[in-house]
Design an enzyme around this catalytic site. Structure first.
Site: not given
Ligand SMILES: Cc1ncc(COP(=O)(O)O)c(C=O)c1O
Lengths: 257, 412
Positions: A46, A57, A169
């Site tokens: 990725e 993040d 995911y």
């Protein structure tokens, strides 16, 4: 369907899947890092396209993104570099939605496809807003990975697994990316819930930091994504060899489990 | 805290129009968030839709707005300023609310919703500190835990409000990332929320963010426009010619405009031109932004050709944001609202002018509206026009910063 087909084939061999995350444009050697982790036993890589405002993040990937941007990284520049890379396993890019929108859905999807990229993850583009991008991605033959979260209700989880391409995911904790001391309680539950409703490969990611955690998480799904723990090594000055040795450790632990 | 003798004066007008499905205002808006937050936004949307037509909820909110926040706020006729400018200036006095800005209107509504959802912790972003102070205030009032995220640059320039928030029991987190201003504070609040969403409500301070926030915050700020329109009718026997408000994310402006959208009144939103639009150092997202997605909504944002968000600049922390609420983007596209811009210098001139002519020290954000009007009176605003200006907040928080900048040269 190269990404999903590839992951399904590897899973069928009884292999626990491993997808390392590397921030694109982080240092001059970032392409070598991608190649090195591919050779060290990754099943796909990725590659993050840095964005100025990465809300999913934590500190490590924020810092990596900021550094890459300061070094002049641009979305299409990263895609062009990926076109010259050919690591021998599928490549998935991770990017926030605004750079995609700015480039244009069709243009971005076709540039990725031309570069040999197989999949895309856009973490701030949930199922309900997917249409414009997913249509363009489907048309270009690009597989759009969708995220499922611990807070996702059951009927929605089914719809996500249905619409996802490549793999599902599973977000392994409540929170943003970043290393954690322990695997969150949500991780195995997330894996179990996804596996109960889909036959697609299910990878758990976010917070998975050590070989032991990777083994524990992979036991509840088909594999893991490891990001911050790897990127931190790069921020600390590590190069392709350090990245490769960490990924080899993860590979080894997963293979022994 | 509910004072029935005042409650009668608070106008909670009928609910306004909902956005189109999926939170769309003519293509702007939406819900571009990590999957983790979707369920909480669904819940918030459901709860707000139900609460907003629930008489008990509305009565409790009206009671708080009256007995605690001090609504209705007056409409002040500015005689000396009007003489000076040659236009008739009326101020909607949000500076006179408890905590000193319109932000409290929104926060009290969201605090009631937080309790209704059974959550016990509030988080908020803040630029000027006014929304942070309002949220910390509501948290103290309701007994909630509270964390406020504030860019490190703003912590510096709005030190008084940082102290107030801490006094009120809130934890203030200085955000160092990115430009260390409002945009980065929102990023950090969203990151916190992704981790705490099961027991925490994110109290967004403007008409930005994912659906349902732009709609919900507009509805909670409608009271400004509904009151002002009634007060204008009583004073003027009709609507003003022009309505002016400053635009950061756009909550005081949309709260004011929403009462006038169906009238012929000219509506003007004043963005921050910072050092000048041509310098690239400003916060004028309508004037200079392009469509994009940030903080959960499709709207107009300052960004480069690669889609990286640019840093905004404004002397006022509350307008120092590279985006604008999606309903403003839609109103701009439809041509219903004019968006103009006032520079840091215009704002300073407005700050001093209103202080010296009317004895009212405006927040630097609101001073942009005053400064623009002072510049355009007799020009874009014809002589003799009647102009309603929303004075979104008071200027105490800015006094130290302005003093440092202009020294003793304060005479207009
Ligand atoms: C007094 C005041 N006015 C205006 C604003 C700008 O926000 P909005 O555009 O949402 O009204 C702020 C924000 O901090 C503020 O404190």
């Amino acid at each position: 369907m190269r990404l999903e087909a590839h992951l399904r084939a590897r899973r069928a061999e009884g292999r626990r899947l491993l997808v390392p995350y590397v921030t694109g444009g982080l240092g001059a050697a970032w392409c070598d890092v991608v190649r090195a982790v591919a050779d060290a036993g990754a099943d796909a890589v990725e590659v993050g396209i840095p964005f100025s405002d990465p809300v999913m993040d934590g500190r490590t990937i924020q810092e990596a993104s900021q550094r890459a941007l300061e070094l002049g990284a641009t979305p299409l520049g990263i895609v062009d570099a990926l076109a010259r890379l050919d690591p021998g396993i599928p490549l998935v890019v991770m990017t926030y939605y605004n750079p995609v929108l700015r480039a244009g859905h069709v243009r971005f999807a076709s540039r990725l496809a031309q570069a040999g990229v197989d999949g895309a993850i856009v973490p701030d583009l949930p199922l309900d807003e997917l249409d414009g991008w997913a249509d363009a991605a489907d048309a270009a033959g690009l597989e759009t990975v969708l995220l499922a979260a611990p807070t996702t209700p059951e009927d929605r989880l089914r719809a996500i697994c249905e619409r996802a391409r490549g793999f599902v995911y599973g977000v392994a904790l409540l929170g943003v990316t970043g290393e954690r001391d322990r695997l969150a309680a949500e991780a195995t539950e997330m894996g179990r819930r996804c596996k109960a409703v889909t036959d697609r490969p299910v990878l758990l990611g976010v917070g998975i930091s050590t070989p032991a955690q990777a083994v524990e998480a992979a036991g509840a799904a088909d594999g893991v994504i490891v990001g911050s723990a790897l990127v931190r090594r790069l921020l600390d000055g590590g190069g392709p060899d350090d990245a490769a040795s960490f990924v080899a450790e993860l590979r080894d632990a997963l293979d022994r489990a | 805290m509910d004072d029935p003798s005042r409650r009668a004066g608070v106008v909670l007008g009928p609910p306004g129009p909902e956005p189109a499905p999926r939170g769309r205002f003519a293509g702007f808006g939406g819900r571009f968030v990590p999957e983790t937050l979707v369920a909480a936004l669904d819940e918030l949307e459901r709860e707000f839709r139900a609460a907003w037509v629930d008489d008990a909820f509305r009565a409790e909110l009206a009671g708080l707005l009256a007995g605690y926040a001090g609504r209705p706020t007056p409409l002040t006729e500015c005689r000396r300023l009007s003489d000076r400018l040659g236009v008739r200036v009326l101020l909607k006095r949000e500076d006179l609310t408890h905590t000193g800005s319109h932000k409290i209107n929104n926060v009290l509504g969201q605090a009631l919703l937080t309790r209704r959802m059974g959550k016990r912790r509030l988080i908020a972003e803040t630029g000027a500190g006014q929304h942070g102070v309002a949220t910390a205030t509501a948290a103290a009032l309701f007994g909630f835990e509270c964390t406020v995220f504030m860019g490190a640059v703003d912590v510096e320039r709005q030190a008084l409000n940082v102290f107030r928030m801490r006094l009120l029991g809130a934890r203030v987190v200085a955000v160092e990332g990115g430009s260390a201003t409002l945009k980065d504070a929102i990023n950090e609040a969203m990151r916190d929320w992704v981790a705490t969403v099961t027991d925490t409500h994110y109290c967004i301070g403007s008409v930005v963010g994912p659906h349902p926030y732009p709609w919900m915050v507009r509805e909670l700020q409608r009271v400004v426009g509904d009151e002002a329109r009634g007060q204008c009718a009583a004073l003027l026997g009709g609507d003003p010619d022009v309505v002016v408000a400053c635009v950061g994310g756009g909550s005081n402006a949309i709260g004011t405009f929403s009462a006038f959208l169906e009238t012929p009144t000219r509506l003007v939103g004043v963005e921050a031109a910072g050092l000048g639009l041509e310098t690239g150092r400003h916060g004028a997202s309508v004037a200079r932004g392009v469509p994009g997605v940030l903080h959960g909504a499709r709207s107009l944002y300052l960004q480069d050709e690669h889609g990286q968000i640019r840093e905004a600049h404004s002397i006022s922390a509350g307008l120092d944001y590279p985006g604008v609420g999606p309903e403003h983007a839609a109103l701009a596209a439809a041509g219903r609202v004019e968006y103009v811009a006032a520079t840091d210098e215009d704002a300073l001139a407005g700050f001093r002018l209103l202080s010296a002519t009317e004895g009212i020290v405006p927040a630097l954000e609101a001073a942009h509206a005053i400064g623009w009007l002072a510049r355009e009176a007799g020009g874009a605003v014809p002589a003799g026009a009647t102009v309603l200006v929303t004075l979104s907040g008071r200027g105490d928080k800015d006094a130290a910063q302005v003093a440092e900048r202009v020294g003793d040269g304060v005479a207009p």
